[in-house]
Write an enzyme that holds these catalytic residues in place. Structure first.
Site, short mmCIF file in Angstrom:
data_model
loop_
_atom_site.label_atom_id
_atom_site.label_comp_id
_atom_site.label_asym_id
_atom_site.label_seq_id
_atom_site.Cartn_x
_atom_site.Cartn_y
_atom_site.Cartn_z
N ALA A 1 50.40 35.54 34.66
CA ALA A 1 51.21 33.77 34.31
C ALA A 1 49.74 33.14 33.92
O ALA A 1 48.74 32.92 34.44
CB ALA A 1 52.49 32.97 34.80
N TYR B 1 36.43 17.93 36.68
CA TYR B 1 37.50 18.53 38.28
C TYR B 1 37.91 17.59 38.77
O TYR B 1 38.52 17.52 39.43
CB TYR B 1 36.03 19.62 38.62
N ILE C 1 33.49 26.35 49.63
CA ILE C 1 33.79 28.27 50.15
C ILE C 1 32.83 28.37 49.42
O ILE C 1 32.74 28.73 47.95
CB ILE C 1 35.56 28.01 49.85
N ALA C 2 32.68 30.27 49.99
CA ALA C 2 31.72 31.64 49.38
C ALA C 2 33.16 32.41 48.59
O ALA C 2 33.99 32.81 49.41
CB ALA C 2 31.40 31.95 50.05
N THR C 3 33.67 32.18 47.08
CA THR C 3 34.29 32.88 46.09
C THR C 3 33.57 32.62 45.39
O THR C 3 32.20 32.22 44.73
CB THR C 3 35.82 32.18 46.40
N SER D 1 41.00 20.05 46.30
CA SER D 1 40.02 19.61 47.12
C SER D 1 38.43 18.72 46.97
O SER D 1 39.15 17.33 47.07
CB SER D 1 38.57 19.98 45.39
N ALA E 1 38.66 14.49 38.52
CA ALA E 1 39.87 13.81 37.99
C ALA E 1 40.84 15.04 38.25
O ALA E 1 41.83 14.14 38.60
CB ALA E 1 39.28 13.46 36.93
N ALA F 1 46.18 34.24 42.75
CA ALA F 1 45.92 34.84 44.15
C ALA F 1 45.38 35.34 43.64
O ALA F 1 44.55 37.16 44.65
CB ALA F 1 47.57 35.53 43.70
N1 LIG Z 1 35.69 27.71 46.37
C1 LIG Z 1 35.15 26.57 46.01
O1 LIG Z 1 34.30 26.31 46.92
C2 LIG Z 1 36.83 25.79 46.09
C3 LIG Z 1 36.60 23.74 46.74
C4 LIG Z 1 37.10 23.51 47.00
C5 LIG Z 1 38.50 23.39 45.92
N2 LIG Z 1 38.54 24.71 45.39
C6 LIG Z 1 40.44 25.79 44.67
O2 LIG Z 1 40.50 26.59 46.02
C7 LIG Z 1 41.15 27.18 44.68
C8 LIG Z 1 41.37 28.50 44.08
O3 LIG Z 1 39.64 28.14 43.87
P1 LIG Z 1 38.11 30.12 44.23
O4 LIG Z 1 37.27 29.73 44.90
O5 LIG Z 1 39.80 30.93 45.28
O6 LIG Z 1 38.53 30.80 42.51
P2 LIG Z 1 38.16 31.96 41.76
O7 LIG Z 1 38.11 32.04 41.05
O8 LIG Z 1 37.87 33.04 42.87
O9 LIG Z 1 40.27 32.05 41.76
C9 LIG Z 1 40.71 31.26 41.18
C10 LIG Z 1 42.45 31.99 40.69
O10 LIG Z 1 42.77 31.71 39.55
C11 LIG Z 1 42.94 32.37 38.34
N3 LIG Z 1 43.35 31.16 37.34
C12 LIG Z 1 42.41 30.52 36.77
N4 LIG Z 1 42.96 30.14 35.43
C13 LIG Z 1 44.66 30.00 35.94
C14 LIG Z 1 45.65 30.10 34.60
N5 LIG Z 1 45.65 29.27 33.87
N6 LIG Z 1 46.67 30.32 35.43
C15 LIG Z 1 46.63 31.54 36.36
N7 LIG Z 1 45.67 31.72 37.30
C16 LIG Z 1 44.25 31.40 36.95
C17 LIG Z 1 41.67 33.37 38.13
O11 LIG Z 1 41.93 33.90 37.66
C18 LIG Z 1 41.53 32.85 39.73
O12 LIG Z 1 41.88 34.41 40.33
C19 LIG Z 1 41.02 26.33 42.82
O13 LIG Z 1 42.00 25.47 42.70
C20 LIG Z 1 39.36 25.85 43.09
O14 LIG Z 1 39.83 24.65 43.22
C21 LIG Z 1 37.63 25.46 45.52
#
Ligand SMILES: NC(=O)c1ccc[n+]([C@@H]2O[C@H](COP(=O)([O-])OP(=O)(O)OC[C@H]3O[C@@H](n4cnc5c(N)ncnc54)[C@H](O)[C@@H]3O)[C@@H](O)[C@H]2O)c1
Length: 276
Positions: free
Chosen positions: A76, A171, A204-206, A158, A173, A21
């Protein structure tokens, strides 16, 4: 979406722990669910980032272990069984009830071509992206079943889990595993009134994708049929729907949020995108 709260059985407001979060999609999900009336437990490996998310939600819950009824932040590592059990105990103690909506967003990438991928990079990605979702889902489901409460569990997978991606064997898998896990959980827990669905974002733009080289970003953009990347809020809107009673007869589903699947057959796969 309407401005009326549509989450599980309000009042009382739902309590939603959201892992990952502190950033990107998880933060947008926290903001959206809070707007819908949920009390949000923002959980992240990065405790300061989780606290910042809670600050953005407003209300008094800006410290760890916040007062009942408000939002609260928790630190956590979801890839560790003991830490995840403790997390669920802490959030239940804080909110005095099991969570009715659980959203797993925590995820990482460690990209490398198959020929060069280390065992450590494989293990780390599987541990966070797949085992982490197993641990959170199991702990939440045990809390719900033991108290006879209904709930909605939403796991962020994803589109890569469906179509693969060059440089992302680990990833892809992990995300395919999340789809299978979610479908199985839905079968096992349906009779307990617990739904379980996965969301499959595209690009997604993150912060996760911001680290990609510009030329890869440009290439990916050209492959998205809608012509642009998604925003975290695009995913959060779908999570809010799956959390709500409006999706009461949907379980075991994998909902794609992609602007349509990238059209990379024969064009992007060979040189790879190594992204999400
Ligand atoms: N951004 C994309 O294009 C995209 C596309 C498909 C799927 N996703 C998935 O969406 C989810 C969120 O991705 P995002 O783009 O917001 O990434 P992000 O890197 O912005 O956020 C991920 C968050 O997960 C936290 N995190 C990492 N390891 C952790 C752990 N062991 N325990 C608790 N928290 C942990 C990080 O500290 C971070 O705040 C992920 O599962 C990612 O694989 C993202």
């Amino acid at each position: 979406m309407t401005s009326d709260s549509r989450l599980h059985s309000p009042p009382p407001p739902v309590f939603s722990p959201t892992s990952g979060a502190g950033s990107g999609i998880g933060r947008a999900v926290s903001v959206r669910l809070a707007k819908e009336g949920a009390a949000v437990a923002a959980c992240d490996l990065d405790g300061a980032a989780a606290r910042e998310t809670v600050r953005l939600l407003g209300g008094p819950g800006s410290k760890e272990g916040a007062p009942r009824g408000s939002h609260a932040a928790f630190q956590a590592d979801v890839s560790e069984a003991r830490a995840t059990r403790r997390l669920l105990e802490q959030v239940q103690a804080c909110f005095s009830r099991p969570p009715s909506v659980v959203v797993s967003c925590a995820g990482i990438t460690r990209d490398e071509f198959l020929l060069h991928m280390s065992e450590d990079d494989w293990d780390k990605v599987i541990a966070v992206n797949l085992k982490g979702i197993f641990l959170v889902t199991q702990a939440a489901a045990q809390a719900l079943v033991s108290t006879g409460c209904h709930g909605s569990i939403i796991n962020i997978s994803s589109i890569i889990g469906k179509v693969g991606n060059t440089g992302q064997t680990n990833y892809a898998a992990s995300k395919a595993g999340v789809i299978g896990l979610t479908q199985t959980v839905a079968r096992e827990l349906g009779r307990h009134g617990i739904r379980c669905n996965s969301v499959l974002p595209g690009f997604i733009a993150t912060p996760m994708t911001q680290k990609m080289p510009q030329k890869v970003i440009d290439k990916v953009t050209s492959m998205i049929p809608m012509g642009h990347w998604g925003d975290p809020e695009d995913v959060a809107d779908v999570v809010a729907f799956l959390a709500s009673e409006d999706s009461r007869y949907i379980t075991g589903a994998s909902v794609e949020v992609t602007g349509m699947k990238p059209a990379w057959e024969g064009k992007g796969q060979r040189s790879g995108t190594q992204t999400t």
